[in-house]
Structure formats: structure tokens, C-alpha cells
Design an enzyme around this catalytic site. Structure first.
Site, PDB file in Angstrom:
ATOM      1  N   ASP A 202       0.777  -1.129  -0.026  1.00  0.00           N
ATOM      2  CA  ASP A 202       0.049  -0.099  -0.044  1.00  0.00           C
ATOM      3  C   ASP A 202       0.860   1.345   0.096  1.00  0.00           C
ATOM      4  OD1 ASP A 202      -2.680   1.212  -0.050  1.00  0.00           O
ATOM      5  OD2 ASP A 202      -2.479   1.609   2.067  1.00  0.00           O
ATOM      6  N   LYS A 266      -1.269  -1.562  -4.409  1.00  0.00           N
ATOM      7  CA  LYS A 266      -1.861  -0.403  -4.770  1.00  0.00           C
ATOM      8  C   LYS A 266      -1.325   0.384  -6.150  1.00  0.00           C
ATOM      9  CE  LYS A 266      -1.773   3.243  -2.145  1.00  0.00           C
ATOM     10  NZ  LYS A 266      -2.149   4.426  -1.245  1.00  0.00           N
TER      11      LYS A 266
END
Length: 321
Positions: A202, A266
Site C-alpha cells: 500500500d 496499490k
């Protein structure tokens, strides 16, 4: 600062008064910020369901709900099976909280971030640069030797984290019993080359630097707090830096993830996101693009899911064709 209103616990004759006062308080706080962007951010935070829910559930950030949605769909974590899980860009720790709650008690969870951050209970963490080969070696040691990592490195005031100017500290460290126990084994075969079941990234894009500016001295540009930041708001810039970090996460997966292992990354969408998906498809049998409902509608972020890592992977082929 944030407030959560539970109207059902207020007396009926006070409920309307309280809500009106609360609304006025909100407007006063927002009006104190001169910047329009600050005001818009505050307004969005006040009204966001997931931000309020994260506070209620004692989660580090609303990002936790994104991983919950990903796991609900792709079933990454298993409470009845021991898993080795690596959380890249783990600060402030919301994803690690979800991982801990959804995995078995004896699963090994390691958070890696270039920013110093105390991990949630039951999670180990290192402050390190995932682009460094030494970081990969330390990750292998962690999962192979099963020792605890909960320390936060202190950045050198002049040389930062990115230059190896810490010889004195290393000499001191080598004299400790923990170092001798972990690093002095003659049996190097115990170091597992690819020890991880799940890698999640992330990571945010690094803040761009102008090395010709007056702020480009070593003690500034090597400072992790200045190097790393949230998205800049410039779509092309955010996408380019996002692709760089996605590639770094994918290299980590190629090097450290077990065959049949899973990967979540991500990505800020743009011209090169299809190329990144193509690279992921060369590494994993299955590849999916997923945007959680908890992602903001205006956000360019999506998550690339790679399932069932292939046995034999040619890294050169992945990144050149």
C-alpha cells in the site's frame, strides 16, 4: 480532531440542539484554515463514513476497509493456517491490524516502511528501504529464523538512512547476544530464499526532489519524512511514481514470495498501468484489477491482485517484454 455523534443516546429534547451546536463547531474549525484545499480536506473528513467508522473500531486509518473488501473477495488470509505475510508501506498500521485480525495467531506478520512507525500488537516491523538488497536479506532472516523485529532505526542527522555511515553502531550491535544468535549460525541452508505466502503493498509515491534547489542538502533529501508523502494531486506525477513503487513491490514478490503465493499492490492509474498488469500476469497465474467501495470516488487508485505465483520466473523477461 473528530467527533462521532450517537443521536440514539441523546435525550430527545437535547438531540437537535447538540447537532446544531456540533455543526457550528465544525464550520468554525474549518473556517480557521485559510487554504481552500485544507478546508475541502477537512470537510471531506468530517463527512466520510469510513473515517468515522475507523475511529469507532479503533483502526489506524480508513484504509483498513479497503483490505477488508479485498480479503472478502479474494480470501487471502486463513485463520486455520500459519502464513508468512509481508506488509509493504505499512505505516500507520491499518492494514497490519486487518491482517492480524484475519490470520491465524501463529502467523508471522512483518511491516516494512521507510517511515518510523510503531507496529500494532502482534506485528513486527522494520524501518527500511524496500529497494535495498540488504532489506530483502533481513526479511529472509526474519521469516527463516523467527526472531522478533520491533525496533525503529534512528536516522543519522547528516547522512540519513540511505548512506551506510553507521559503522560504529554496527560494531556495537555485533556484540549483542541477539545478533550472535541470529547471524552467527554456520548453517546458512536454514535461510529460506522465498519464505513468504502473501505480499501486500500500500506504498505511496515518493515526494519528487529538486536537487538543484537550496533545500537539496544531504540532511534534507535523505530525511525519510521529506522523501515520503501522500499524493501530490498531479495525476501524471503520481502515476509515474506509483509505477516505480509497484515495480519495486513486484520485484520483492519475484524474489521473496513462495510459488502459489499471492500479491496485492496499490496502483494509481495512468498510461502505464496496463504495462504493469502485463508484468504481473507473467508472474502470477491469475491477475485482477479491483477498486474497493471504500476507495473515494475521485481517487485514481486501484488494486492489482496477483494469485498463485508461477514456479519459474525470468525476471529479465518480466521487465523487458
Amino acid at each position: 480532531m473528530s467527533f462521532i455523534i450517537h443521536n440514539n443516546i441523546l435525550p430527545s429534547h437535547l438531540g437537535k440542539t447538540f447537532v446544531n451546536d456540533f455543526s457550528r463547531l465544525k464550520q468554525v474549525i474549518i473556517s480557521r484554515h485559510n487554504s481552500n484545499s485544507q478546508s475541502r480536506w477537512l470537510e471531506r473528513q468530517w463527512n466520510d463514513h469510513y473515517t468515522r467508522e475507523a475511529k469507532l473500531q479503533n483502526l489506524k486509518s480508513r484504509a483498513a476497509f479497503k483490505l477488508i473488501e479485498i480479503d472478502d473477495k479474494f480470501h487471502l488470509f486463513n485463520k486455520s493456517k500459519t502464513q508468512s505475510i509481508l506488509d509493504l508501506g505499512f505505516a500507520p498500521g491499518a492494514w497490519s491490524q486487518v491482517i492480524k485480525s484475519r490470520s491465524s495467531p501463529d502467523s508471522m506478520i512483518l511491516g516494512v516502511d521507510i517511515l518510523p512507525c510503531t507496529p500494532p500488537h502482534g506485528v513486527s516491523a522494520i524501518q527500511a528501504n524496500i529497494l535495498s538488497r540488504k532489506t530483502h536479506e533481513l526479511i529472509r532472516l526474519f521469516y527463516s529464523k523467527h526472531f522478533k523485529l520491533n525496533t525503529i532505526d534512528k536516522l543519522h542527522k547528516n547522512h540519513g538512512y540511505f548512506q551506510h555511515m553507521l559503522e560504529e553502531e554496527l560494531i556495537r550491535l555485533k556484540e549483542t547476544e541477539t545478533y550472535k544468535e541470529v547471524f552467527s549460525s554456520d548453517d546458512n541452508s536454514k535461510i529460506i530464499k522465498s519464505p513468504i505466502d502473501i505480499i501486500l503493498s500500500d506504498m505511496y509515491a515518493p515526494w519528487p526532489q529538486d536537487f538543484n534547489s537550496k533545500f537539496s542538502m544531504n540532511n534534507i533529501t535523505n530525511n525519510a519524512y521529506i522523501r515520503m508523502a501522500n499524493t501530490s494531486g498531479l495525476t501524471v506525477r503520481d502515476h509515474a511514481h506509483s509505477i516505480d513503487l509497484c515495480d519495486a513491490a513486484l520485484i520483492t514478490a519475484i524474489d521473496l514470495l513462495k510459488p502459489k503465493g499471492n500479491f496485492v499492490c496499490k496502483l494509481f492509474t495512468g498510461n502505464e498501468d496496463k504495462l504493469f498488469e502485463k508484468r504481473v500476469r507473467k508472474v502470477f497465474q491469475d491477475c485482477y484489477r479491483f477498486k474497493p467501495k471504500s476507495s473515494r470516488n475521485e481517487s485514481k487508485e486501484v488494486y492489482i491482485i496477483g494469485l498463485n505465483k508461477n514456479e519459474a520466473i525470468d525476471k529479465f523477461d518480466v521487465f523487458t517484454t
